[in-house]
Design an enzyme around this catalytic site. Structure first.
Site, PDB file in Angstrom:
ATOM      1  N   ASN A  68     -44.208   3.752  16.376  1.00 20.13           N
ATOM      2  CA  ASN A  68     -43.865   5.010  16.233  1.00 20.13           C
ATOM      3  C   ASN A  68     -42.407   5.008  15.880  1.00 20.13           C
ATOM      4  OD1 ASN A  68     -42.883   4.282  18.739  1.00 20.13           O
ATOM      5  ND2 ASN A  68     -43.316   6.294  19.638  1.00 20.13           N
ATOM      6  N   CYS A  69     -41.883   3.891  15.465  1.00 17.16           N
ATOM      7  CA  CYS A  69     -40.404   3.765  15.119  1.00 17.16           C
ATOM      8  C   CYS A  69     -40.349   3.843  13.610  1.00 17.16           C
ATOM      9  CB  CYS A  69     -39.933   2.158  15.441  1.00 17.16           C
ATOM     10  SG  CYS A  69     -38.364   1.941  14.722  1.00 17.16           S
ATOM     11  N   ASN A  70     -39.337   4.806  13.078  1.00 20.22           N
ATOM     12  CA  ASN A  70     -39.224   5.080  11.612  1.00 20.22           C
ATOM     13  C   ASN A  70     -38.679   3.714  10.831  1.00 20.22           C
ATOM     14  OD1 ASN A  70     -39.934   7.911  12.071  1.00 20.22           O
ATOM     15  ND2 ASN A  70     -37.944   8.607  12.352  1.00 20.22           N
TER      16      ASN A  70
END
Length: 115
Positions: free
Chosen positions: A8-10
């Site tokens: 979920n890390c951009n």
């Protein structure tokens, strides 16, 4: 090629998108679910410097107590914190043939090192 990070890390998403668009099909290693070893963290710190592996700009670092933050003074103490708080690892880390070559995402660096 293996990409280490959390899904979920951009920044991880940007890196994975760039890699896919450029014909790479890396294996993804979610270090929150699969963990990470002290040996691997030491290798990354040896390659990039512990100050670059420890993400002091992230939420996880800011949630640590001031005392915990002040205890991080060298590679050994940084790895101790990173093993207990894997979200504080700067991400993604890209390994090629088992060797860390990139940390975070910078399109120019990816172009230079992978093309």
């Amino acid at each position: 090629m293996t990409v280490y990070g959390i899904p979920n890390c951009n920044t991880v998403k940007k890196a994975m998108d760039w890699l896919a668009e450029n014909g790479f099909k890396p294996e993804f290693h979610d270090f929150k679910k699969k963990g990470i070893t002290a040996e691997q963290l030491n290798e990354w710190c040896d390659t990039f410097g512990w100050e670059n592996v420890l993400n002091k700009k992230g939420t996880t670092w800011r949630k640590l107590s001031l005392e915990q933050q002040q205890e991080v003074i060298d590679q050994h103490s940084a790895i101790k914190v990173l093993l207990m708080n894997t979200s504080a690892i700067k991400r993604p880390v890209v390994e090629v043939d088992g060797k860390a070559v990139l940390i975070s995402f910078n399109e120019e660096a990816y172009e230079r090192l992978l093309k």
